[in-house]
Design an enzyme around this catalytic site. Structure first.
Site, short mmCIF file in Angstrom:
data_model
loop_
_atom_site.label_atom_id
_atom_site.label_comp_id
_atom_site.label_asym_id
_atom_site.label_seq_id
_atom_site.Cartn_x
_atom_site.Cartn_y
_atom_site.Cartn_z
N ASP A 94 -30.23 -12.81 51.62
CA ASP A 94 -30.17 -13.41 52.96
C ASP A 94 -31.31 -14.41 53.12
OD1 ASP A 94 -28.04 -11.74 53.51
OD2 ASP A 94 -29.33 -10.16 54.30
N HIS A 112 -30.99 -7.98 48.98
CA HIS A 112 -30.21 -6.74 48.89
C HIS A 112 -29.58 -6.63 47.49
CE1 HIS A 112 -29.94 -6.18 53.40
NE2 HIS A 112 -30.08 -7.49 53.37
N GLU A 165 -26.58 -9.60 47.45
CA GLU A 165 -26.67 -10.45 48.64
C GLU A 165 -28.12 -10.86 48.83
OE1 GLU A 165 -25.42 -8.33 52.14
OE2 GLU A 165 -26.31 -9.80 53.49
#
Ligand code: NAG
Length: 411
Positions: free
Chosen positions: A210, A224, A208
């Protein structure tokens, strides 16, 4: 003849109930030669949908659990018998217009926010984004988002088809918003992989990145990673494998660490003035300036009133860090080895070569203290979910003019 019902339920398992019509959105793909417009759609995540039997009766009890044994008997059987309905987007106050998508905070049924994905209407799957040596840019209106809310735009390495080829019981696929995963390995999905998630037995993990998590008062970007060379996977007892806190850049935190007073960078009336629309540029820099290179760092720029503004750098041992990558995540961010341990830039390179899905969401966890309180932002506890709702009844986030392309071609 008598075989038909069971054949029918096999074809329909974790399948499509009522029809789905995606709201349309346009976005741009840019090179040095200019930008071309692409017409796509958005699709809301499967969690917002009604889950029904082939007869249209609810599959879930009022508490959200599968209605066992009345409707189905276990994870496999509930997966076989329950269908996802098409969604009425106005119900979740989701709307699009031209290049803009707007998500409202409080929905007409009392639920909160939404999560939608960019959909490729030609390929009939999620749009896949390959980010090494590319940038993504959008205009944002985050002016109404109060403390405790989070309007986010991010990449998750979901399957482009929502998992329907890897998980044959999933017949609904990306067109119905299936296959969500992120680095928290969430267990709240009603269906995960092949199965109904009875007893929240399964979680869904993946890389992930962001790009944007923010309200009018605070913002951060964060990476992440999720283990070396691991695409999206279903977890059971092994749901702790990703970097859950992430390697992050929050300008408010960096200002304090640098000894800058009064946090002049981001917020209402500040340098990046959140009371107005502004532009967010995020560049995924490659080691050798080629798409085939290794991701080296991710850089943030803003365009405010026609001027390009660099994000705040954290000064550590006399060196400024204003990007996210191996160097910052080891030398610049204090003592957190998770980014490197879980693969760092090299693993994100592979993840983005496989391609990620663009998720756009508006949500609250009841406080968002990690984003906008204490050292992250100027907010004080908004009084739990009820407090956040009371202050954000009419709040929304609007993203528009999404542009993707070669470095320095989208702004
Ligand atoms: C950390 O900093 C040192 C000294 O500048 C550098 O040699 C090293 O490559 C950095 N670590 C990473 C992972 O970039």
């Amino acid at each position: 003849m008598f075989l038909l019902p069971s054949l029918l339920s096999l074809t329909l398992s974790q399948g499509r109930g009522s029809a789905e019509v995606h709201p349309k959105i346009s976005y741009k793909v840019c090179t040095k030669a200019g930008c071309t417009t692409k017409n796509g759609g958005i699709v809301i995540d499967s969690e917002w949908r009604d889950i029904v039997t082939a007869d249209g009766a609810p599959c879930l009890k009022s508490n959200g659990d599968f209605d066992i044994p009345n409707v189905c008997k276990d994870a496999a059987d509930c997966s076989d018998k329950c269908l996802l309905n098409g969604y009425t987007y106005s119900k979740a106050s989701v709307s699009t217009s031209g290049s803009a998508v707007r998500l409202g905070f409080l929905n007409s049924d009392g639920s909160i926010g939404s999560r939608v994905y960019l959909f490729d209407e030609d390929l009939k799957q999620y749009q896949l984004w390959k980010m090494v040596n590319k940038e993504i840019t959008f205009d944002i209106d985050t002016s109404t988002l109060g403390c405790g809310t989070n309007g986010a735009l991010y990449f998750s390495e979901m399957d482009a088809d929502g998992g329907s080829s890897r998980f044959p019981r999933n017949k609904a696929g990306a067109a119905y918003g299936t296959g969500y995963c992120d680095a928290q390995c969430p267990r709240d999905g009603k269906f995960i992989g092949n199965n109904a998630n009875v007893g929240r037995k399964y979680g869904s993990c993946c890389f992930e990145w962001d790009v944007w998590e923010a309200n009018a008062y605070a913002t951060q970007m964060a990476a992440h990673p999720c283990g070396v060379n691991t695409p999206a996977y279903v977890c059971e007892s092994d749901c702790q494998k990703c970097d859950t806190s992430g390697c992050a850049n929050n300008p408010y935190r960096f200002e304090a660490q640098n000894g800058v007073k009064n946090h002049p960078f981001y917020g209402l009336g500040k340098q990046v003035d959140t009371s107005k629309k502004f532009t967010v540029v995020t560049q995924f820099i490659s080691s050798n300036g080629l798409d085939s290179g290794t991701l080296k760092e991710v850089r943030r720029l803003y365009v405010v009133g026609g001027k390009v503004v660099e994000t705040v750098a954290k000064i550590q041992n006399g060196k400024p860090y204003n990007t996210i990558g191996n160097d910052f995540c080891t030398n610049g961010s204090a003592g957190d080895d998770a980014y490197m341990r879980l693969g760092g830039d090299a693993a994100f390179t592979k993840s983005f070569q496989r391609g990620a899905v663009l998720a756009i969401s508006l949500w609250t966890d009841g406080s968002m203290g990690w984003l906008d309180e204490i050292d992250g932002g100027p907010c004080t506890s908004p009084g739990g979910k009820e407090g956040v709702i009371a202050k954000n009844k009419n709040s929304y986030v609007e993203y528009s003019n999404i542009r993707y392309g070669d470095i320095d071609t989208t702004y």
